[in-house]
Design a protein around this motif. Sequence first.
Motif, PDB file in Angstrom:
ATOM      1  N   ALA A 190       8.091  -3.417  -3.213  1.00  0.00           N
ATOM      2  CA  ALA A 190       8.088  -2.898  -1.845  1.00  0.00           C
ATOM      3  C   ALA A 190       7.696  -1.429  -1.831  1.00  0.00           C
ATOM      4  O   ALA A 190       7.765  -0.738  -2.847  1.00  0.00           O
ATOM      5  CB  ALA A 190       9.477  -3.064  -1.221  1.00  0.00           C
ATOM      6  N   TRP A 191       7.269  -0.966  -0.677  1.00  0.00           N
ATOM      7  CA  TRP A 191       7.065   0.467  -0.498  1.00  0.00           C
ATOM      8  C   TRP A 191       7.769   0.883   0.790  1.00  0.00           C
ATOM      9  O   TRP A 191       7.840   0.127   1.748  1.00  0.00           O
ATOM     10  CB  TRP A 191       5.588   0.847  -0.483  1.00  0.00           C
ATOM     11  CG  TRP A 191       4.816   0.476   0.738  1.00  0.00           C
ATOM     12  CD1 TRP A 191       4.354  -0.755   1.080  1.00  0.00           C
ATOM     13  CD2 TRP A 191       4.409   1.363   1.794  1.00  0.00           C
ATOM     14  NE1 TRP A 191       3.685  -0.701   2.277  1.00  0.00           N
ATOM     15  CE2 TRP A 191       3.697   0.585   2.735  1.00  0.00           C
ATOM     16  CE3 TRP A 191       4.561   2.725   2.018  1.00  0.00           C
ATOM     17  CZ2 TRP A 191       3.155   1.128   3.890  1.00  0.00           C
ATOM     18  CZ3 TRP A 191       4.019   3.270   3.171  1.00  0.00           C
ATOM     19  CH2 TRP A 191       3.317   2.475   4.095  1.00  0.00           C
ATOM     20  N   VAL A 192       8.326   2.070   0.787  1.00  0.00           N
ATOM     21  CA  VAL A 192       9.145   2.555   1.892  1.00  0.00           C
ATOM     22  C   VAL A 192       8.346   3.574   2.688  1.00  0.00           C
ATOM     23  O   VAL A 192       7.868   4.572   2.144  1.00  0.00           O
ATOM     24  CB  VAL A 192      10.447   3.203   1.371  1.00  0.00           C
ATOM     25  CG1 VAL A 192      11.316   3.654   2.548  1.00  0.00           C
ATOM     26  CG2 VAL A 192      11.203   2.224   0.485  1.00  0.00           C
ATOM     27  N   GLU A 193       8.199   3.308   3.969  1.00  0.00           N
ATOM     28  CA  GLU A 193       7.436   4.207   4.822  1.00  0.00           C
ATOM     29  C   GLU A 193       8.209   5.490   5.121  1.00  0.00           C
ATOM     30  O   GLU A 193       9.435   5.553   4.982  1.00  0.00           O
ATOM     31  CB  GLU A 193       7.081   3.497   6.125  1.00  0.00           C
ATOM     32  CG  GLU A 193       6.200   2.278   5.924  1.00  0.00           C
ATOM     33  CD  GLU A 193       5.792   1.648   7.233  1.00  0.00           C
ATOM     34  OE1 GLU A 193       5.226   2.377   8.088  1.00  0.00           O
ATOM     35  OE2 GLU A 193       6.035   0.445   7.421  1.00  0.00           O
ATOM     36  N   GLU A 194       7.479   6.485   5.561  1.00  0.00           N
ATOM     37  CA  GLU A 194       8.052   7.793   5.859  1.00  0.00           C
ATOM     38  C   GLU A 194       8.708   7.777   7.239  1.00  0.00           C
ATOM     39  O   GLU A 194       8.027   7.617   8.265  1.00  0.00           O
ATOM     40  CB  GLU A 194       6.942   8.859   5.814  1.00  0.00           C
ATOM     41  CG  GLU A 194       7.395  10.246   6.163  1.00  0.00           C
ATOM     42  CD  GLU A 194       6.230  11.207   6.261  1.00  0.00           C
ATOM     43  OE1 GLU A 194       6.490  12.398   6.543  1.00  0.00           O
ATOM     44  OE2 GLU A 194       5.074  10.780   6.062  1.00  0.00           O
ATOM     45  N   TYR A 195      10.025   7.950   7.272  1.00  0.00           N
ATOM     46  CA  TYR A 195      10.711   7.910   8.558  1.00  0.00           C
ATOM     47  C   TYR A 195      10.333   9.117   9.429  1.00  0.00           C
ATOM     48  O   TYR A 195      10.372   9.031  10.657  1.00  0.00           O
ATOM     49  CB  TYR A 195      12.230   7.859   8.389  1.00  0.00           C
ATOM     50  CG  TYR A 195      12.927   7.753   9.725  1.00  0.00           C
ATOM     51  CD1 TYR A 195      12.956   6.540  10.406  1.00  0.00           C
ATOM     52  CD2 TYR A 195      13.488   8.868  10.338  1.00  0.00           C
ATOM     53  CE1 TYR A 195      13.543   6.438  11.654  1.00  0.00           C
ATOM     54  CE2 TYR A 195      14.081   8.780  11.592  1.00  0.00           C
ATOM     55  CZ  TYR A 195      14.104   7.558  12.237  1.00  0.00           C
ATOM     56  OH  TYR A 195      14.672   7.455  13.485  1.00  0.00           O
TER      57      TYR A 195
END
Length: 364
Positions: A190-195
């Motif tokens: 997975a990759w986590v987007e920039e909040y």
Amino acid sequence: MVHGLVVGKFYPPHAGHHHLIDTAARACDEVTVVVAPSTVESIPLEDRVAWLREVHAASPHVRFVGIYDDTPIDYGSEAAWDAHAATFRRAVGGRKVDRVFSSEAYGEELARRFGARHVPVDPARGTVPVSGTAVRADPVAHWDKLAPPVRAWFAKRVVVVGAESTGTTTLARALAAHLRLRGGAFAGTAWVEEYGRTLTALKLARLRPGETMADLVWTRDDFVTVVREQNAAEDAAARAGGPVLVCDTDSFATAIWEERYLGHTCEPVRAAARRPDLYLLTSDEGVPFEDDGMRDGEHLRAWMTGRFRDELAACGVPWIELTGPYRRRLTTAVAAVDDVLAAGWNLASPLLPADSNSIVGGSC
């Protein structure tokens, strides 16, 4: 009331342990699971107990007790047996034990010392072919045998940071996609987007007609919100993903963005920073600035890159700077991630039996 006992190191908890506990839970009115590692081991005791409680939350009659046991493992020694049994009795709290459930050869003797009946559970590891020893040696190969909270602990966290319009999102997305193509445990990468971008979009939506990015007002509370949401998203993705988690920025980077907008970083934001396994810094050199409507810092890109270099050099986490065209950057990033994986997890060995012919197994 039938009281069952399960004892182990759970280093780490895996599907075989859960099968053992579930078997005891089905057969008993109440079960005490004693989590008894030595202090030399790398995974904190409180983490193991919390993970087990989470996985078995649907069995309220199963209780988990953590206690350290640093007695040397020598089950040919009566004194060692007495010491181990005394530790387990303290954990049980003096309550009568009717059955001892174990996948290990020592289960019979442990049951005898509690005046209980031994119930062997999958001693040949045929039902659930896994052991703690095997997981510690190669977590990736046994990823499917680990529960979400254990996966989150083992996941190698790789964070892409950089100034505006330097390709952090593109690189993070591409790196995760590259790893997914490897299949197996990596298929769930997975990759986590920039909040921060999400919050920026929310702020832009609240602007009055004619107002632009230049009219946005940022507060300390905004950045506290960003690090809270960023960390939560990262942790959720680590539980559901593969052995590598790719993050497009993190709380450490948010502190630099707070400095950029408000002049300095507040303590709550600094305190939220984690220590990932690798940082990838996307250089601004040779990358054209593209204004997507949510950017306003073209003139600050070189300064931001320099701040990232300075802070990364001081943070104690491995990092590399990605330069050159996109393909070179991705190739360099993949190689760096492979180096992190090749380094492994470096888990300390548990206490081992004094005699290799001891009846004590080493798979807990």
